[in-house]
Design an enzyme around this catalytic site. Structure first.
Site, short mmCIF file in Angstrom:
data_model
loop_
_atom_site.label_atom_id
_atom_site.label_comp_id
_atom_site.label_asym_id
_atom_site.label_seq_id
_atom_site.Cartn_x
_atom_site.Cartn_y
_atom_site.Cartn_z
N GLU A 167 0.81 -1.22 0.00
CA GLU A 167 0.00 0.00 0.00
C GLU A 167 0.84 1.28 0.00
OE1 GLU A 167 -3.02 0.04 3.01
OE2 GLU A 167 -4.04 -1.71 2.18
N GLU A 360 -5.04 -8.67 0.78
CA GLU A 360 -5.76 -8.42 2.04
C GLU A 360 -7.23 -8.21 1.75
OE1 GLU A 360 -4.33 -5.10 4.44
OE2 GLU A 360 -2.26 -5.70 4.09
C1 BGP Z 1 -4.29 -2.03 5.39
C2 BGP Z 1 -2.91 -2.33 5.87
C3 BGP Z 1 -2.85 -3.33 6.97
C4 BGP Z 1 -4.00 -3.29 7.94
C5 BGP Z 1 -5.34 -3.08 7.26
C6 BGP Z 1 -6.47 -2.79 8.21
O1 BGP Z 1 -4.34 -0.72 4.93
O2 BGP Z 1 -2.10 -2.82 4.83
O3 BGP Z 1 -1.59 -3.22 7.56
O4 BGP Z 1 -3.76 -2.44 8.97
O5 BGP Z 1 -5.28 -2.04 6.33
O6 BGP Z 1 -6.46 -1.45 8.56
P1 BGP Z 1 -6.83 -0.94 9.99
O7 BGP Z 1 -5.95 -1.68 10.92
O8 BGP Z 1 -6.56 0.53 9.95
O9 BGP Z 1 -8.27 -1.24 10.20
#
Ligand code: BGP
Length: 462
Positions: A167, A360
């Site tokens: 990201e 993800e």
């Molecule tokens: C993405 C990232 C992850 C994870 C996920 C969930 O943007 O790559 O590392 O954190 O989001 O986000 P959050 O923890 O802010 O809900």
């Protein structure tokens, strides 16, 4: 492919990131990353939470891999903490750091789990930030190349899937525009210039990987938020066009075509924020785009956009994001939109004709550990509907390599601490025991994997 199954060899996986799961932030010679320092600044993270201990995966990885084996995972995506290998960003490699990942990869392979390795998931060595501003400088390219080469030399050929950057659009936006991540700046031009540097790093690493003949596939993972126009009013449709030109296509074209979209260039130039792009950059970016094997995406939600306020500043001058009346929202106000995933995948296929890896996807929720476990039927429902959307995308021509849930165990959320949980495995952060217990979603995902998706497609629910 049968109507009820996914392609053979489909990578059913789960994901994590070093800073969010490992803990052991000072163990065995590890150096400080920008996140190790950022979390110490009062007010920067939710209730002052940090990843110093996190899920202590560094010490408990054997137990975690055993759980992955039990779930039947085909792939585990994790990231390498640059500061474990090079405590100060470059120089002599720290053997203990290398050993940790070597052991983890060996154990995964012994259990028939494909390691999917992310080189960079936001934990830049603080030393490089101090020395030249980290991503703000082109000097990052050489240091990153040396780090990447060390990983390729050490972990090839055991590793067949590499994600250079996680990201880049989020860490540059939050770090350089919204001041929510380190280094906490707020400047449109700095955001776009650092983003440009990420694209150069991606291209340089991909080229080096291919030039040296390392085996396997390589790409980067971009956070993808597809969007709809709020109405058929031409002004809202125009807003949608501006959203894509300055957002998703801006981020993806430079990685996968080697150029920025024309409309985006025009808008950012008018805002006097366009990045500096040299002739050499253009050449490298085009080569890198041509050599990239897949598009990685992290998909959580869609957006709805409407015409802008003429007096507004920043991106708001081009479009406004508005609530979507057709979808439900999570407790953190993220739109739950499985069909948005299908739609986004089809868009990517039409635009780039490259295989896609969903690195993800998941639901952040407040879970409750009861005497007999965590009954996260809401997460099962979320995942089932998104997996069905993946299947629909495949039937519409998308070449999907795999799907990783975020996350395997519960872990640290950058801005939401430990309350917002994503895991299939509960971690007891409350008592501090860090004991693992399988949630209902763990057992459910195990069946999805065992049936190669069939049970998910045929099962009940929407
Ligand atoms: C993405 C990232 C992850 C994870 C996920 C969930 O943007 O790559 O590392 O954190 O989001 O986000 P959050 O923890 O802010 O809900």
């Amino acid at each position: 492919m049968s109507k009820t199954a996914f392609p053979p060899g489909f990578l059913w996986g789960s994901a994590s990131a070093a800073y969010q799961v490992e803990g052991a932030y000072q163990a065995d010679g590890k150096g400080p990353s920008i996140w190790d320092l950022w979390v110490q600044i009062p007010g920067k993270t939710y209730n002052g939470t940090n990843g110093n201990i996190a899920a202590d995966h560094y010490h408990r990885y054997r137990e975690d891999v055993q759980l992955m084996k039990e779930a039947g995972l085909k792939a585990y995506r994790f990231s390498v903490a640059w500061t474990r290998l090079f405590p100060r960003g470059r120089g002599e490699v720290n053997p203990a750091g290398l050993e940790f990942y070597t052991n983890l990869i060996r154990l995964l392979k012994e259990n028939d789990i494909e390691p999917v390795v992310t080189l960079y998931h936001w934990d830049l060595p603080q030393a490089l930030q101090d020395e030249y501003g980290g991503w703000e400088s082109r000097r990052i390219i050489d240091d990153f190349l040396a780090f990447a080469r060390t990983c390729f030399d050490a972990f090839s050929p055991q590793v067949q899937y590499w994600i250079v950057l996680n990201e880049p659009n989020i860490f540059t936006q939050l770090g350089y525009l919204e001041a929510l991540h380190p280094p906490g700046k707020s400047d449109l031009r700095a955001f776009l210039q650092t983003y440009h540097h990420t694209a150069l790093v991606h291209a340089a690493v991909v080229k080096m990987f291919k030039d040296n003949g390392y085996p396997g596939r390589i790409g980067s993972s971009i956070a993808f938020t597809p969007a709809y126009a709020a109405s058929e009013d031409p002004r809202d449709l125009r807003a949608l066009e501006l959203y894509y030109a300055t957002g998703p296509w801006w981020f993806m074209d430079i990685y996968h075509r080697g150029t920025y979209p024309n409309l985006g260039q025009l808008l950012y130039s008018q805002a006097q924020a366009a990045p500096e792009v040299t002739e050499e950059d253009r050449e490298l970016l085009t080569q890198g785009a041509g050599l990239t094997d897949f598009i990685g995406i992290n998909y959580y939600q869609t957006a709805m956009v409407a015409r802008a306020d003429s007096s507004a500043q920043g991106q708001q001058r081009w479009y406004r994001t508005v609530p979507n009346p057709n979808v439900r929202y999570t407790d953190w106000n993220w739109a739950i939109d499985p069909d948005g995933l299908r739609y986004g995948l089809v868009q990517l296929h039409q635009r780039y004709q490259l295989p896609v890896l969903i690195s993800e996807n998941g639901l952040g929720a407040y879970d409750k550990l009861e005497a007999d476990g965590v009954h996260d039927d809401y997460r099962i429902d979320f995942l089932r509907r998104h997996i069905r959307a993946c299947h629909q995308a495949i039937t519409q021509g998308v070449q999907l390599l795999g799907y990783c849930t975020w996350s395997f165990t519960d872990l640290f959320s950058w801005l939401n601490g430990y309350d917002k949980r994503y895991g299939l495995v509960h971690v007891d952060f409350e008592s501090g025991s860090l004991q693992r217990s399988k949630k209902d979603s763990f057992y459910w995902y195990r069946q999805v994997i065992a049936s190669n998706g069939a049970n998910c497609l045929n099962g009940g629910g929407e």
